[in-house]
Design a protein around this motif. Structure first.
Motif, mmCIF file in Angstrom:
data_model
loop_
_atom_site.group_PDB
_atom_site.id
_atom_site.type_symbol
_atom_site.label_atom_id
_atom_site.label_comp_id
_atom_site.label_asym_id
_atom_site.label_seq_id
_atom_site.Cartn_x
_atom_site.Cartn_y
_atom_site.Cartn_z
ATOM 1 N N ARG A 1 -56.993 -11.193 9.705
ATOM 2 C CA ARG A 1 -57.455 -10.393 10.832
ATOM 3 C C ARG A 1 -58.634 -11.058 11.538
ATOM 4 N NH1 ARG A 1 -56.454 -5.176 11.261
ATOM 5 N NH2 ARG A 1 -56.295 -4.880 8.987
ATOM 6 N N ASP A 2 -59.618 -11.544 10.765
ATOM 7 C CA ASP A 2 -60.794 -12.149 11.393
ATOM 8 C C ASP A 2 -60.452 -13.462 12.096
ATOM 9 O OD1 ASP A 2 -62.461 -10.090 10.691
ATOM 10 O OD2 ASP A 2 -63.172 -11.045 8.841
ATOM 11 N N ARG B 1 -59.176 -12.417 15.333
ATOM 12 C CA ARG B 1 -60.241 -11.876 16.175
ATOM 13 C C ARG B 1 -61.032 -12.989 16.847
ATOM 14 N NH1 ARG B 1 -62.570 -6.947 12.315
ATOM 15 N NH2 ARG B 1 -60.961 -5.404 12.910
ATOM 16 N N LYS C 1 -61.159 -13.277 20.886
ATOM 17 C CA LYS C 1 -62.410 -13.252 21.642
ATOM 18 C C LYS C 1 -62.426 -14.325 22.720
ATOM 19 C CE LYS C 1 -67.435 -13.312 21.020
ATOM 20 N NZ LYS C 1 -68.554 -13.429 20.052
ATOM 21 N N GLY D 1 -59.105 -7.705 22.771
ATOM 22 C CA GLY D 1 -59.833 -6.858 21.833
ATOM 23 C C GLY D 1 -59.108 -6.671 20.511
ATOM 24 N N ARG D 2 -59.636 -5.731 19.697
ATOM 25 C CA ARG D 2 -59.096 -5.495 18.360
ATOM 26 C C ARG D 2 -57.707 -4.884 18.392
ATOM 27 N NH1 ARG D 2 -63.897 -3.962 14.140
ATOM 28 N NH2 ARG D 2 -65.316 -5.660 14.714
ATOM 29 N N VAL E 1 -55.192 -7.620 18.455
ATOM 30 C CA VAL E 1 -55.111 -8.274 17.138
ATOM 31 C C VAL E 1 -54.260 -7.438 16.199
ATOM 32 C CG1 VAL E 1 -56.442 -8.921 15.089
ATOM 33 C CG2 VAL E 1 -57.282 -9.534 17.372
ATOM 34 N N ALA E 2 -54.510 -6.139 16.173
ATOM 35 C CA ALA E 2 -53.749 -5.248 15.293
ATOM 36 C C ALA E 2 -52.265 -5.261 15.653
ATOM 37 C CB ALA E 2 -54.301 -3.829 15.385
ATOM 38 N N ASP F 1 -56.386 -8.242 5.708
ATOM 39 C CA ASP F 1 -57.772 -8.407 5.263
ATOM 40 C C ASP F 1 -57.910 -9.369 4.086
ATOM 41 O OD1 ASP F 1 -58.904 -6.639 7.193
ATOM 42 O OD2 ASP F 1 -58.053 -4.966 6.048
#
Length: 307
Positions: free
Chosen positions: A94-95, A98, A102, A107-108, A111-112, A125
Motif C-alpha cells: 500500500r505505501d 501511495r 503522490k 489520493g488514497r 490506491v485502494a 499492509d
C-alpha cells in the motif's frame, strides 16, 4: 472506422552501429489485447520504451492516444510496467503505491481501488519483500492501473512466474480488457498469448514481420484422418465432401479446409465423415481437428525472416 490507440510508422532506434528497432509500423486498436511477440533481444522492450516516452526514436514517428509519446497529457492516460517492477522492499504494498500516487496527484482512494483490482487488498499492509513473485508482478500491474489509464503497456507481465502465477496474471489482464482498458503486452510465452490476445505483432531482429489476429496467423483448421485401407476411406470422404481437396501425408490423410470446407463452419462434419468411412468398409483409426498452434506459426515466420 476503428479507433487506433497506438500507431507507429517507420519507428527506428539505433544505439551506435546497432539497430535495436528497425522501421516498425504497428497499430493497436481500442479495447483489444495486443500481443507483441518476439525472442529475447528482438526489440520488444525498446519499442515499448519509445511508446511510453522513456526513450526517443532515432527515426520514424509514433502517436499514442492521439498525442506524442512522453507528452504529459498522454502520460496521464497510460499505465506501464516495463521490465521488472521496482519498489521499496521495506515499505508495504500500500505505501509503495501511495508514493507513486503522490507523484501523479492521486489520493488514497485510487490506491485502494488499484490494490483491490489486482487482488492484493488483503496483503496490502505486508512488506513488499515478503511478497511472492506473482504478488510482486500483481503490485506492478496495480501501479500501472493507478488513475484508471486508457492504455496499459505491460512488458513480459508473466516473466518468472510459476504456472499458478501465470494464470493469475492472465486472468487479471483479461478482466482489465473486459473493463474497457486497451492492453499492449510483450511476451515470448506464445501459449499465454494464444489464449488471451485479440491481435499480435511478431518482431524479429528489430523488424515487425507479421501483424494479424491470432486466428488469421494460425490459419484454417484441417481434419486429420487415419484409416485402413486408406484408399477406401479417401473415396468415401470425397463422396461426402463433393471433391474437396484431400492430401495424403505421413500421418494419414489431411482434409485441407483452407481450400475446401471450413471445419469451424461445419461442426457436424466429423461424425458424417466417420460414418461414411465405416459404412464404406474401412477401419477408422483416427479422426481429429488439426490446426497449427501460435508457437508453430511463430517459428515458421521468424525462421523464414532470418533466412
Amino acid at each position: 472506422m476503428t479507433n487506433s490507440i497506438v500507431v507507429t510508422s517507420g519507428l527506428t532506434k539505433r544505439y551506435g552501429a546497432h539497430t535495436a528497432v528497425d522501421d516498425v509500423g504497428m497499430r493497436v486498436d481500442a479495447g483489444e489485447i495486443y500481443g507483441f511477440l518476439g525472442p529475447n533481444g528482438a526489440g520488444k522492450t525498446t519499442t515499448l520504451r519509445m511508446l511510453a516516452g522513456l526513450i526517443r526514436p532515432s527515426e520514424g514517428a509514433a502517436t499514442v492516444l492521439g498525442g506524442m509519446p512522453g507528452d504529459p497529457a498522454v502520460l496521464r492516460r497510460i499505465g506501464a510496467l516495463i521490465e521488472s517492477p521496482g519498489f521499496y522492499p521495506y515499505l508495504s504494498g500500500r505505501d509503495n503505491l501511495r508514493v507513486l500516487a503522490k507523484y501523479r496527484g492521486l489520493g488514497r482512494a485510487e490506491v485502494a481501488e488499484a490494490l483491490d483490482r489486482v487482488g492484493l487488498a488483503d496483503r496490502a499492509d505486508d512488506k513488499f519483500r515478503t511478497y511472492s513473485l506473482g504478488m510482486k508482478q500483481r503490485l506492478g500491474v496495480g501501479a500501472a492501473l493507478l488513475g484508471r489509464p486508457d492504455l496499459l503497456i505491460l512488458d513480459e507481465p508473466t516473466n518468472g512466474l510459476d504456472p499458478a502465477g501465470m494464470a493469475e496474471v492472465r486472468e487479471l489482464i483479461t478482466e482489465l480488457a473486459a473493463d474497457g482498458h486497451t492492453v499492449l503486452l510483450s511476451s515470448h510465452l506464445l501459449s499465454e498469448v494464444q489464449e488471451i490476445c485479440d491481435r499480435v505483432g511478431v518482431i524479429s531482429g528489430g523488424r515487425l514481420i507479421a501483424e494479424s489476429t491470432v486466428a488469421e496467423l494460425r490459419g484454417a483448421a484441417s481434419l486429420l484422418l487415419r484409416a485402413e485401407p486408406m484408399d477406401v476411406a479417401i473415396a468415401a470422404v470425397r463422396d461426402v465432401l463433393g471433391g474437396s481437396e484431400v492430401v495424403l501425408g505421413g500421418g494419414g490423410a489431411v482434409l485441407r479446409t483452407d481450400v475446401g470446407i471450413r471445419i469451424e463452419a461445419h461442426p457436424r462434419i466429423a461424425p458424417v465423415i466417420a460414418r461414411a468411412v465405416v459404412e464404406a468398409g474401412a477401419d477408422l483409426l483416427e479422426l481429429r481437428i488439426d490446426e497449427k498452434s501460435l508457437e508453430e506459426v511463430f517459428f515458421e515466420i521468424t525462421e523464414g525472416a532470418m533466412r
